[in-house]
Design a protein around this motif. Sequence first.
Motif, short mmCIF file in Angstrom:
data_model
loop_
_atom_site.label_atom_id
_atom_site.label_comp_id
_atom_site.label_asym_id
_atom_site.label_seq_id
_atom_site.Cartn_x
_atom_site.Cartn_y
_atom_site.Cartn_z
N ASP A 423 0.84 -1.20 0.00
CA ASP A 423 0.00 0.00 0.00
C ASP A 423 0.88 1.26 0.00
OD1 ASP A 423 -2.02 1.82 0.23
OD2 ASP A 423 -2.36 1.48 2.38
N THR A 424 0.64 2.16 -0.93
CA THR A 424 1.43 3.41 -1.01
C THR A 424 0.70 4.60 -0.39
OG1 THR A 424 0.52 3.98 -3.18
CG2 THR A 424 2.51 2.59 -3.14
N ALA A 425 -0.50 4.38 0.13
CA ALA A 425 -1.31 5.50 0.63
C ALA A 425 -0.60 6.36 1.68
CB ALA A 425 -2.64 4.97 1.17
N PRO A 426 0.07 5.76 2.70
CA PRO A 426 0.73 6.60 3.70
C PRO A 426 1.79 7.52 3.08
CG PRO A 426 0.60 4.32 4.43
CD PRO A 426 0.21 4.32 3.00
N PHE A 427 2.50 7.01 2.10
CA PHE A 427 3.55 7.80 1.47
C PHE A 427 2.95 8.84 0.53
CE2 PHE A 427 5.15 3.37 2.00
CZ PHE A 427 5.86 3.61 3.17
N ASP A 428 1.86 8.47 -0.16
CA ASP A 428 1.18 9.44 -1.02
C ASP A 428 0.70 10.63 -0.20
OD1 ASP A 428 1.53 7.88 -3.28
OD2 ASP A 428 -0.36 6.81 -3.02
N LYS A 429 0.16 10.35 0.98
CA LYS A 429 -0.33 11.41 1.85
C LYS A 429 0.81 12.33 2.30
CE LYS A 429 -2.68 12.22 6.25
NZ LYS A 429 -3.23 11.61 7.48
N GLN A 430 1.94 11.69 2.67
CA GLN A 430 3.09 12.47 3.13
C GLN A 430 3.63 13.35 2.00
OE1 GLN A 430 6.17 10.03 4.78
NE2 GLN A 430 7.21 11.73 5.76
N ILE A 431 3.72 12.79 0.80
CA ILE A 431 4.22 13.55 -0.34
C ILE A 431 3.28 14.72 -0.64
CG2 ILE A 431 4.60 13.44 -2.85
CD1 ILE A 431 5.56 10.53 -2.38
N LYS A 432 1.98 14.47 -0.58
CA LYS A 432 1.00 15.52 -0.85
C LYS A 432 1.10 16.66 0.15
CE LYS A 432 -3.95 16.12 -1.76
NZ LYS A 432 -5.28 15.44 -1.79
N GLU A 433 1.43 16.35 1.40
CA GLU A 433 1.56 17.38 2.43
C GLU A 433 2.86 18.15 2.30
OE1 GLU A 433 1.27 15.08 5.96
OE2 GLU A 433 -0.94 15.01 5.98
N LEU A 434 3.92 17.46 1.90
CA LEU A 434 5.23 18.08 1.85
C LEU A 434 5.44 18.94 0.62
CD1 LEU A 434 7.44 15.12 3.16
CD2 LEU A 434 7.00 17.29 4.34
N GLN A 435 4.86 18.58 -0.51
CA GLN A 435 5.13 19.31 -1.76
C GLN A 435 4.76 20.79 -1.69
OE1 GLN A 435 3.16 16.65 -4.56
NE2 GLN A 435 5.14 16.06 -5.44
N PRO A 436 3.55 21.14 -1.21
CA PRO A 436 3.24 22.58 -1.12
C PRO A 436 4.12 23.31 -0.11
CG PRO A 436 1.47 21.25 -0.17
CD PRO A 436 2.38 20.31 -0.86
N ARG A 437 4.48 22.61 0.97
CA ARG A 437 5.36 23.23 1.97
C ARG A 437 6.72 23.53 1.35
NH1 ARG A 437 6.64 26.45 6.00
NH2 ARG A 437 8.10 25.60 7.50
N LEU A 438 7.25 22.62 0.55
CA LEU A 438 8.53 22.84 -0.11
C LEU A 438 8.44 24.00 -1.09
CD1 LEU A 438 11.46 21.99 -0.65
CD2 LEU A 438 10.59 20.38 -2.37
N ALA A 439 7.36 24.05 -1.87
CA ALA A 439 7.18 25.14 -2.84
C ALA A 439 7.12 26.49 -2.14
CB ALA A 439 5.92 24.89 -3.66
N GLU A 440 6.43 26.52 -0.99
CA GLU A 440 6.33 27.77 -0.23
C GLU A 440 7.69 28.23 0.27
OE1 GLU A 440 4.70 29.28 4.12
OE2 GLU A 440 4.15 27.30 3.39
N LEU A 441 8.48 27.28 0.80
CA LEU A 441 9.81 27.63 1.32
C LEU A 441 10.75 28.06 0.19
CD1 LEU A 441 10.17 24.75 3.94
CD2 LEU A 441 10.05 27.21 4.45
N GLN A 442 10.66 27.41 -0.95
CA GLN A 442 11.49 27.80 -2.09
C GLN A 442 11.15 29.23 -2.53
OE1 GLN A 442 10.46 24.52 -4.68
NE2 GLN A 442 12.44 23.51 -4.35
#
Length: 783
Positions: A423-442
């Motif tokens: 199951d990739t769901a836990p990792f998909d959720k983590q990636i979804k949460e981290l991507q906008p945070r990374l974009a904001e910091l960049q």
Amino acid sequence: MRAETKLIVRAAALALVALAPAVGRADEGTDFFEKKVRPVLAEHCYSCHSLGAKKDKGGLRLDTPDAIRKGGDSGPAVKPKDEDSLLLKSIDHAPDAPAMPPKGKLPAAAIRDLHAWVKMGAPLPAATKPAAIGEDPRKFWSFVPVAERAAPAVNDPKWPTRKSDFFVLQKLDEKRLKPAPLADRRTLIRRAYLDLIGLPPTFEQVEAFAADDRPDAYEKLVDELLASPRFGEKWARHWFDVARYAEDNPTGESTCRPPRFPHRYRDWVIAAFNTDVPFDRFVRLQLAADRLADTTPEDFAALGYLGLSPVYHKEPKLSKAVISEIVADEWDERVDAITRGLLGLTVACARCHDHKFDPVSTKDYYALAGVLANTQLAERPLKPDAGAAQEALTTVRLARLDVDMRLGYARELRGTAVKEKRDTAPFDKQIKELQPRLAELQKREKALEGGAIANVVRDAGTWVNGDDPDWTVIDYRTSQFRDLPVFVRGNPARPGDIVPRRFLEVLSAGAPKPFKDGSGRRELADAIVTDAAGLSARVYVNRVWGWVFGRPLVATPSNFGALGERPTHPELLDDLAARFLANKGSVKWLVRELVTSAAYCQASRHDERAAAVDPDDRWLWRAPRKRLELEAWRDSILQVSGQLSLAGGGPSDNLDDLRSVRRTVFGRVSRERPSDVHRLFDLPDPKTHGEKREATTTPVQQLYFLNSPFVRQAAKQLAKAADGKPADEGVRALFRKVLLRDPNPDELGTARGLIRPAREGDAPAWALLAQALLASNEFLYLN
């Protein structure tokens, strides 16, 4: 005909330059023993195998070099370069050897270090006891204040042209040696050009100087060279060895991303030498520019001395104990760079135990390490009132790096789950949460990056945070500082007594006072150039002497302690250091004083009788014959071939790219993947402080002269000087470009023999002659 030129031209393949075995730093092995091996032996072996043990088990002691060499009842425990050494088999718990330690194996890193030590030949410190420092260590020769000395009486008082010459001549008189005659004008101008600006003169400049009969012609030449912007480009490179300047880290891991603006420090150092920044100011700015009230925006780049320190990979998945050890290693490297570079003392040897030979205790070591434990690598905009911008930029950048790593791990784990059909769901959720945070910091990081930015340091207490067992992080607290405990046997997991941040006790005026200004970097810098002014001036003057004369007065320029060499001319070193301080720490004054001396202006002619008495020229009975350092050699090739660009500053070039035609000092310096010229031609390893350069001559270097695209391109460009010319005129043109003289009849005849079989106007034939001249000893060496 010059023998070396004749051989190479006749060979036309450049392979007849005499070879010599490679030479490495003699103290690298003993440094490794003191930092990596002795602490392991002390922590895990001394309880049974030392003088303090109730009984030497197996008759084996491991606490002194002599005892290690001797071995025990079973014979030698260590055989250099022998993987079957009893010590290695024991720590590996091999079936045919006693398991040591009996209670369990050593940590894997310790086992690796012991294997590496044996593989390099099991180097050990000197077995004999060094010259004692004495009951009052403050009276040791390098620790006492400097004072000007009266010029001694000499047999020939007309020979000296500078005060330093009297001390040189006094030693020559004692040894019943005579100085060499004055070098001829053509030799002298080439020597001065290459020593002062790292570039050769032109043939026309040589001829003009040879014809100049003014009594002050040479001093005027020296002053012109000191005023040239090329002076800073040459002399900054000397300092970069000491400062272990580099533009990346020893590994390419994600947590060791390279500094983004290393060239700012490089350009600052070059400018500092050109503007002759006083030595005390030079030191203060590099250690504490951000703590000085009068620092101008551009001077914050000086903090690259610490801001470009090597950073080691810290895998966040590792435990707090492991990360703490890595962080302590980083502090250790910075303590070593500061103390060996500026004070000539091996303070880092006291990380695990009191220094075996010098008056440096573990408390001294952790007092200085505490300064670095409150110093964080950072970035800073080079503009007025940038303190707040620095804090914001560093905070955002650290947060972005952390999110970037977490996102990378999440993607890696998701990829593994896909492969294993989980199951990739836990990792998909983590990636979804981290991507906008990374974009904001960049986005925030980019907004804060207006204008020039430098890699610097800032004050911030440093703690390793292991609260999350799955993700170890480092906490930096800008408003909170810490004193370190003594790490027992160098182990951060075994804290001892807390030590206030302060200067070394033996060098302090009275009892050392605790540092109170943030990290303590400003107070440390002040102490180095005030309390320890005599020592730091001696160390720097000795380095400058070595850079000018090819051999320092103290042969161990980064070790002025008990195990270091004594100066060949102690009174001269003291007098020069005292006058250097009296002249406001002016490097240009010091260099001028040395290169206008009679000792410097001697010929480098050989004398059988003098060589029998002093084969190493320790007493300076002649000028040394020196091989050009790689930067001067490469820059000279670019200049004589008409390719050199004097454009300076800005991001560094790739020296392996044929389009790189700026001076070598503007080439990228890598700790991970050094360029060919840096790797082959003796650039000190920038992973650590570079004490001095060792000139090696290896077959690989000769192959570089023969086959490298750089040399062949330069020869092709140089050959254009002979285009369309008759043979004799073309040969003369090449000799004038490269060797700054006309060929003699024998050389002319030999060159004709090389050119004519192909055809006088044949470009490849001219290029071959040009390549032979570029590889000649006459071009590679400085008389």
